[in-house]
Design a protein around this motif. Structure first.
Motif: not given
Lengths: 95, 491
Positions: B262-269, B285-291, B293-300, B470-475
């Motif tokens: 449910g967390l929103r993870i931003g990917i800065p262009a 890209q791999k890191g984006i995929g891992w997050l 897969e664990q249920g994060a929402e990826i946002i550009d 820490f939450t995102v780093a641990a994931a």
């Protein structure tokens, strides 16, 4: 903008760093490279933008104007290259 | 498992259960340092005897049942932190000799928590650098090697000694400082983990100043959890630091298991810079995929002024350095070179004491603050800094955290990237913006490149939200399962 050798000498003087003659040319090249690099900031529109001087997102904290530490002259002088009694010693300033 | 390969968490549990003693643990590290430090040069000063005395005190404290969170844990202290009675160099000849009569707040808190100090870790001179090549006490060798090559690589900088000591198992944890990336980039280069907390989270009191509006102490370790444990002990309000944050220190460890669902993870262009290696792009890209897969929402997202971070940083940091380093004049501490008069003494002392990179930055800083140039350079850079802060403030309305690479390349060789200062500065292109904005950011090891060298990913969150970092780093850590070991390491 490009620094002249005389400007390099003036900066060194302001910075209180002795620079030998053979160091001027390489310093001039390196400092100019740094200034060329930062010149790209000239392309940013900063109209109406306030300068950000500090890293903290808070107002400066004030404390009571009272003595909270002191009487540690020996500790303060412990690393002095030269001292005279309870004073730092320096070369003669006034003839 | 060997004592030098333990995590802080496991070592603390083993100490508490009396399975090992603090003396054993410290002696194992003293032995490892004696064997490997002559080669790696990760420590400028080692303190094996005081460390053993601290370990004995730790064992006594554990026996009495009043152990702190770090009781008996052997650490490396970056030689930028003043340590009472122990030589502090900032890796500069300028401070030779300097024995602080007082303890920095961060190290005092670590000692109060029971930590054992193994010695003072090497760094770039006055923390100015990204390679550890500018230390007056010699470069640090990265314990990692390219596959099939014995060429010496840099550990990054400026906290290169801390990072190398961690990777080579010469400590269980370390302190670092980060002004523009000096914790995160060396962590990325050595397969270790490090967080630059929010500006103001850890006291600057007793830390040799470089650029005071940017300098921030933080922990380095071999896991996200160990960083959380260390930061818990290092952080907190200090009346002796005028920019110290008056905020409670949260339980950072509690944030590790929250998960990113449910967390929103931003990917800065803008972090997809020209010249970035394919390997770094793929890892990102791999890191984006891992997050995801664990249920994060990826946002550009966009941080439009990112590109101006480095030039703004080099003006602001150099200006502050020129002011801070004015104190080294051969009068109150450190080395002195005699002269004909007072001014001549200052000039000769500073010419002999400072290395080339420090002189360059002092001179650039002097120039951008000088009459006639202040507005064009320094004031403009401060305004650009505000725009960079605004970028982050706006983006954190939309996302909970940002994911970026930590550095544009893997560790490079001794002598590489040394041709001109600007090439070296580009190492910090991904780390500097968070420093300018003062937001917390962390590097975690995420994989190896084709040559077998570690690469890191960076997580950035809003001010004082280290828990989110820490939450995102641990994931990411769980998904990456990074268990590779460097070539040079203690048994």
């Amino acid at each position: 903008m490009s620094l002249e050798p005389a400007t390099v000498r003036r900066i060194a003087k302001l910075a209180r760093i002795r620079v030998e003659d053979d160091e001027i040319a390489p310093l001039q090249t390196q400092l100019n490279a740094m200034l060329d690099y930062v010149a790209q900031l000239g392309g940013v529109d900063i109209t109406g933008v306030e300068p950000l001087s500090g890293g903290a997102q808070m107002a400066m904290r004030l404390r009571e104007d009272t003595m909270c530490d002191g009487a540690i002259a020996e500790q303060i002088l412990a690393n002095a290259p030269d001292r005279a009694g309870e004073f730092f010693a320096v070369p003669k300033v006034i003839e | 498992m060997s004592l030098t390969h333990l995590s802080i968490k496991d070592a603390a549990a083993a100490l508490a259960a009396r399975k090992i003693s603090a003396v054993e643990l410290t002696q194992a590290h003293n032995n490892a340092i004696a064997a490997l430090n002559p080669r790696l040069n990760a420590y400028i000063t080692t303190t094996p005897e005081p460390a053993l005395a601290q370990a004995q005190a730790a064992d006594a404290r554990i026996a009495q049942g009043n152990a702190g969170p770090l009781t008996g844990i052997p650490l490396a202290i970056k030689d930028l932190f003043c340590t009472a009675g122990v030589r502090t160099t900032a890796a500069s000849k300028m401070l030779d000799p300097f024995i602080p009569p007082y303890e920095s707040t961060v190290t005092a808190q670590l000692l109060a928590a029971g930590a054992v100090f193994l010695g003072k870790a090497n760094l770039d001179e006055f923390a100015m650098g990204s390679s550890n090549m500018s230390s007056a006490y010699g470069p640090v060798e990265n314990p990692w090697k390219r596959a099939g090559s014995d060429a010496k690589l840099v550990p990054g900088g400026s906290s290169g000694g801390s990072a190398a000591a961690l990777a080579a198992r010469l400590c269980l944890g370390a302190t670092g400082t980060d002004t523009g990336g000096s914790i995160r980039q060396p962590a990325a280069f050595t397969g270790t983990t490090g967080i630059k907390p929010t500006y103001g989270r850890c006291s600057r009191y007793g830390v040799v100043a470089f650029a005071s509006s940017l300098d921030q102490a933080g922990p380095m370790a071999r896991s996200v959890e160990d960083c959380a444990i260390l930061l818990g002990a290092m952080a907190g309000f200090d009346a002796k630091d005028s920019t110290s944050a008056q905020r409670p220190v949260p339980d950072f460890q509690a944030s590790l298991a929250r998960g990113v669902r449910g967390l929103r993870i931003g990917i800065p262009a803008e972090y997809s810079v020209a010249g970035m290696s394919d390997e770094i792009s793929r890892l990102w890209q791999k890191g984006i995929g891992w997050l995801r897969e664990q249920g994060a929402e990826i946002i550009d997202v966009s941080l439009p002024h990112t590109h101006y971070g480095l030039p703004a940083y080099y003006i602001v940091a150099s200006a502050e350095a020129s002011s801070n380093l004015a104190r080294y004049d051969g009068v109150r501490f450190g080395a002195r070179v005699g002269g004909e008069d007072l001014i001549d003494m200052y000039e000769r002392t500073r010419a002999a004491g400072f290395g080339a990179e420090v002189k360059r930055r002092i001179m650039i800083g002097t120039y951008v603050l000088s009459a006639g140039y202040y507005d064009a350079y320094y004031l403009r850079a401060q305004k650009v800094r505000n725009l960079i802060l605004r970028d982050f403030t706006q983006v954190f309305d939309k996302v909970d955290a940002l994911l970026t690479p930590s550095a544009p390349t893997a560790a490079f060789g001794f002598g590489e990237q040394m041709n001109d200062p600007i090439t070296m500065y580009l190492n910090d292109v991904f780390t500097v913006p968070a420093s300018l904005a003062g937001v917390p950011a962390m590097s975690v090891p995420a994989g190896l490149n084709a040559q077998g060298l570690p690469l890191g990913l960076q997580i950035i969150a809003k001010h004082f939200d280290e828990e989110m970092v820490f939450t995102v780093a641990a994931a990411l850590e769980r998904a990456a399962a990074f268990s590779h070991l460097p070539t040079v390491r203690a048994a």
